[in-house]
Design a protein around this motif. Structure first.
Motif, short mmCIF file in Angstrom:
data_model
loop_
_atom_site.label_atom_id
_atom_site.label_comp_id
_atom_site.label_asym_id
_atom_site.label_seq_id
_atom_site.Cartn_x
_atom_site.Cartn_y
_atom_site.Cartn_z
N ARG A 70 53.69 26.39 30.30
CA ARG A 70 55.13 26.24 30.49
C ARG A 70 55.71 27.26 31.47
NH1 ARG A 70 58.45 25.27 25.33
NH2 ARG A 70 56.33 24.77 24.88
N ASP A 71 55.28 28.53 31.37
CA ASP A 71 55.88 29.57 32.19
C ASP A 71 55.54 29.43 33.67
OD1 ASP A 71 57.12 30.79 30.03
OD2 ASP A 71 55.32 31.94 29.53
N SER A 72 54.36 28.85 33.98
CA SER A 72 53.96 28.75 35.38
C SER A 72 54.20 27.36 35.96
CB SER A 72 52.49 29.13 35.54
OG SER A 72 51.67 28.21 34.83
N ALA A 73 54.71 26.42 35.15
CA ALA A 73 54.91 25.06 35.64
C ALA A 73 55.95 25.04 36.77
CB ALA A 73 55.37 24.16 34.50
N ARG A 74 55.68 24.22 37.79
CA ARG A 74 56.58 24.12 38.93
C ARG A 74 56.96 22.67 39.16
NH1 ARG A 74 54.23 28.42 43.32
NH2 ARG A 74 53.29 29.86 41.85
N GLN A 75 58.13 22.47 39.74
CA GLN A 75 58.54 21.13 40.11
C GLN A 75 57.86 20.73 41.42
OE1 GLN A 75 62.89 21.98 39.80
NE2 GLN A 75 62.93 19.92 38.96
N VAL A 76 57.43 19.46 41.50
CA VAL A 76 56.85 18.93 42.73
C VAL A 76 57.40 17.53 42.97
CG1 VAL A 76 54.73 20.28 42.60
CG2 VAL A 76 54.82 18.05 41.49
N ASP A 77 57.50 17.17 44.21
CA ASP A 77 57.93 15.83 44.60
C ASP A 77 56.69 14.92 44.59
OD1 ASP A 77 58.80 13.52 45.83
OD2 ASP A 77 59.99 14.56 47.36
N VAL A 78 56.64 14.01 43.63
CA VAL A 78 55.44 13.19 43.48
C VAL A 78 55.34 12.11 44.54
CG1 VAL A 78 55.28 13.67 41.02
CG2 VAL A 78 56.55 11.66 41.79
N ARG A 79 56.31 12.04 45.45
CA ARG A 79 56.21 11.11 46.56
C ARG A 79 55.34 11.67 47.69
NH1 ARG A 79 62.53 10.44 47.52
NH2 ARG A 79 62.24 12.70 47.32
N GLN A 80 55.01 12.97 47.61
CA GLN A 80 54.09 13.52 48.60
C GLN A 80 52.75 12.78 48.53
OE1 GLN A 80 54.06 17.93 49.17
NE2 GLN A 80 55.24 17.87 47.26
N PRO A 81 52.11 12.59 49.68
CA PRO A 81 50.90 11.76 49.71
C PRO A 81 49.84 12.19 48.69
CG PRO A 81 51.65 12.18 51.93
CD PRO A 81 52.54 12.99 51.03
N PHE A 82 49.58 13.50 48.57
CA PHE A 82 48.54 13.96 47.65
C PHE A 82 48.83 13.49 46.23
CE2 PHE A 82 47.03 17.03 44.54
CZ PHE A 82 45.66 17.05 44.81
N PHE A 83 50.05 13.73 45.76
CA PHE A 83 50.41 13.37 44.39
C PHE A 83 50.51 11.85 44.24
CE2 PHE A 83 52.36 17.66 44.82
CZ PHE A 83 51.50 18.30 43.95
N TYR A 84 51.09 11.20 45.23
CA TYR A 84 51.30 9.75 45.15
C TYR A 84 49.97 9.03 44.95
CZ TYR A 84 52.58 5.02 46.58
OH TYR A 84 52.76 3.66 46.62
N HIS A 85 49.00 9.35 45.77
CA HIS A 85 47.71 8.66 45.68
C HIS A 85 46.92 9.09 44.44
CE1 HIS A 85 48.21 6.58 49.43
NE2 HIS A 85 48.49 7.72 50.07
N LEU A 86 47.06 10.36 44.03
CA LEU A 86 46.42 10.82 42.79
C LEU A 86 46.95 10.02 41.60
CD1 LEU A 86 44.62 12.88 41.24
CD2 LEU A 86 46.65 14.35 41.12
N ILE A 87 48.27 9.86 41.54
CA ILE A 87 48.89 9.13 40.43
C ILE A 87 48.46 7.66 40.44
CG2 ILE A 87 51.11 8.31 39.51
CD1 ILE A 87 52.28 11.02 40.55
N LYS A 88 48.42 7.05 41.66
CA LYS A 88 48.00 5.66 41.76
C LYS A 88 46.56 5.49 41.26
CE LYS A 88 51.48 3.32 43.41
NZ LYS A 88 52.05 2.20 42.64
#
Length: 674
Positions: free
Chosen positions: A645-663
């Motif tokens: 929890r203390d080190s969690a950061r917000q990220v934009d999941v529309r970025q290519p790396f996250f987008y394709h990982l989620i898909k």
């Protein structure tokens, strides 16, 4: 996800304040036992345990301080009998007496308290308060010489004098008797006064040890009145002034302060002191209240008194608190109101200038571990308030100063610290660079030649590196227990009033829970009003001065104080936000995994994923082999990345790396799992 942690993008439209949370360790079994013994809610019993109150005897004394039996002050303070004898002689022989006060709320209420009591008992008494602008704090040789020229036989200091060796030595040379009443730390050599009343001369275990200057004045006044059988006639007036000065001076609300402040708060709304009635009227404190709370003093009455001492003439407050004329009292109270508005305007302007300077000059305060700044034309009477606000904003010790002259040769400033940083020791570390300085662990004041400023800043950074680690450079939120919104109701708030008076060393309890932000908007002077939901429970909340964090993320953990809110005659429980953090990215008791863990490969790296039901939302969580988790709620563009929890950061999941990982993760899940 290593790549994502290096990029660590932040949302341009939502953020949380940088904070560190410390949640007290729960002792459920002992809290339940203490709750049964004292008939309070177990979560409040846990709060008592957090404060070191772990026996039935200690809890009973805390919850019922009015029953506390106090030792006779005449047997505790060694010089009290001498002080009483001197004052009785002064009254009997009509000696001219001068009270030397101070220009803060403690000093002014102390001065008014002794003026009222001594005049009631027939003393020939006046007062003198040094100029904040030209003379600074405490009795000085100008005051002593004036007293001598005017035939004064006795000087009585209040809230000052313990460190004024030379002025008091001069008074004794001139044949003037001196009684010091003070509460500040003791110097290496005590002044040669006829009597010294200071709780710091007592053992730290004494119930009187934490009293402010007005507490010493109160003890002296009541002890003197007893000799004339007048204590009952004076006590209500004096207790109201005692409570006003004690709370406004941020004295600890423990020991005898807890007993007397509670009684004083009850007497304030009914005080016969015309100035107190007028101050209550103009400050907006509800006059229907049967008892006041420390926040009524801290946020309403106290600032109007302190503002006068900061930027105007303290005589206004002394006249307010000593007059018996309702018209004069109202006029002086209205002057206090106007001066306080000027003070607020000054503070706001200086704060904005300071923030702009810090954030545009690229100052390396995080690397230095202390924020030190000086600017011309700032009023040194209010920069201490601004320093406190900068500490809240940046989480580091703040030393803020202004120039005392047009040539910018002399600097005068104020300092505010954080728990791990001792302000007075920091100033002592810079002794050879400074002129006058003083203070304690949390705050201080100083002056120096402008030529020494750069070296002063470097020396403070050196001291800060000795006691501060990078993890200390965030505001600390100390939390008592987890409490759901459903349990944070009006009955619990009413039960919590047994903890009053709450304040320094007896803080209002802070609870935490996980919520969804249903609605939010900026109101008033940059405050954020929130509508929060947890399960089926909705609660209103206010985050003071948090406009710069608007809008807050939809899913958050909140740390909050429970407050009473009255609107159109309806009383309800409202949350006052103390802290916010991003919610945990790991499983939580309130979440439930709805699919089994699936292992998949993306870009030749192995991951696992599953879908969780988090309240009414579905959340996909993807874990890499290093234990980092990407958590994203269905339909949201912002996710969380981190190991905890203390080190969690917000990220934009529309970025290519996250987008394709989620898909890829979704494609690996069983049909309809997403």
């Amino acid at each position: 996800m290593q790549e994502s942690l290096r990029q660590s993008p932040r949302s341009p439209s939502s953020s949380v304040p940088p904070q560190r949370w410390h949640i007290a360790e729960a002792d459920t079994q002992k809290a339940r036992w203490l709750a049964e013994q004292t008939n309070i809610d177990p979560v409040l019993a846990q709060v008592l345990l957090n404060r070191g109150i772990d026996t039935l005897e200690a809890a009973t004394e805390f919850l019922y301080p009015e029953n506390m039996v106090l030792p006779d002050p005449r047997e505790v303070f060694p010089d009290l009998p001498v002080s009483l004898a001197l004052l009785q002689q002064a009254i009997a022989q009509n000696w001219p007496v001068v009270i030397c006060g101070d220009y803060d709320a403690d000093g002014m209420t102390s001065t008014a308290l002794l003026l009222r009591s001594l005049r009631w008992l027939g003393a020939n008494v006046n007062y003198d308060i040094p100029s904040r602008m030209s003379e600074g704090y405490g009795i000085n040789e100008r005051i002593v010489e004036d007293c001598y020229e005017n035939g004064i036989r006795l000087i009585l200091t209040v809230d000052n004098g313990i460190a004024a060796y030379n002025p008091i030595a001069r008074a004794k040379e001139l044949g003037i008797q001196v009684i010091i009443t003070d509460h500040h730390d003791l110097p290496p050599e005590l002044p040669p006064a006829d009597a010294i009343l200071n709780p710091k001369l007592l053992p730290t275990s004494s119930v009187y040890w934490g009293i402010a200057g007005v507490g010493v004045a109160y003890i002296l006044a009541v002890s003197l009145a007893k000799g004339y059988q007048q204590e009952e006639q004076l006590d209500n007036d004096l207790l109201a002034l005692f409570a006003l000065g004690t709370v406004a001076d941020l004295a600890p609300l423990t020991g005898v302060n807890r007993k007397w402040v509670r009684t004083g708060l009850r007497s304030l709304p009914h005080s016969p002191v015309e100035g107190i009635k007028a101050l209550i009227q103009v400050s907006g404190v509800t006059q229907k209240k049967q008892t006041l709370k420390p926040e009524d003093i801290g946020f309403r009455l106290g600032p109007r008194i302190n503002a006068v001492g900061r930027i105007a003439d303290p005589q206004t407050v002394i006249e307010l608190l000593t007059t018996d004329d309702p018209a004069v009292a109202l006029q002086r109270a209205m002057e206090c109101e106007q001066i306080n508005r000027e003070r607020q305007s000054m503070c706001h302007a200086i704060e904005q200038e300071a923030i702009e300077w810090v954030e545009t000059q690229g100052t390396d305060w995080q690397q230095r571990r202390v924020l030190v700044l000086v600017q011309p034309k700032w009023h040194h009477g209010v920069i201490g308030i601004v320093a406190s606000r900068l500490v809240e904003r940046y989480g580091v010790p703040v030393f803020i100063a202004t120039y005392e002259d047009e040539q910018h040769q002399h600097i005068r400033g104020s300092a505010r610290g954080i728990p791990e940083f001792h302000v007075f020791e920091a100033l002592q570390f810079c002794d050879d660079l400074l002129g006058k300085y003083g203070g304690h662990r949390a705050a201080g004041g100083f002056s120096l030649a402008a030529d020494n400023f750069a070296a002063f800043r470097d020396r403070l950074s050196q001291f800060a590196h000795q006691c501060l680690q990078p993890e200390h450079l965030k505001p600390l939120i100390s939390i008592d227990a987890r409490l759901s919104l459903a349990a944070a109701d009006l009955p619990l708030y009413e039960q919590m009033q047994a903890f009053q008076p709450m304040g320094i060393e007896n803080n209002t309890p802070i609870f935490w829970t996980s919520v969804e932000v249903i609605d939010q908007k900026v109101v008033g002077d940059n405050h954020v009003k929130l509508r929060l939901q947890e399960g089926d429970t909705l609660r209103d909340a206010i985050a003071w001065r948090w406009g710069s964090y608007y809008p807050l993320p939809r899913q958050i953990d909140v740390a909050y104080r429970l407050q009473e809110n009255e609107f159109n005659g309806i009383i309800s429980a409202q949350l006052e936000i103390a802290g916010v953090r991003l919610p945990a990215v790991t499983s939580h008791p309130t979440t439930k995994r709805t699919t089994r863990q699936i292992t998949f490969t993306y870009k030749q790296r192995q991951y696992s994923c599953a879908v969780y039901q988090n309240g009414s939302k579905q959340e996909l969580r993807i874990r890499n082999q290093q234990g980092e988790v990407l958590a994203v709620t269905k339909g949201e563009i912002w996710g969380l990345v981190g190991k905890n929890r203390d080190s969690a950061r917000q990220v934009d999941v529309r970025q290519p790396f996250f987008y394709h990982l989620i898909k890829t993760a979704i494609a690996s899940l069983p049909p309809h799992a997403e």
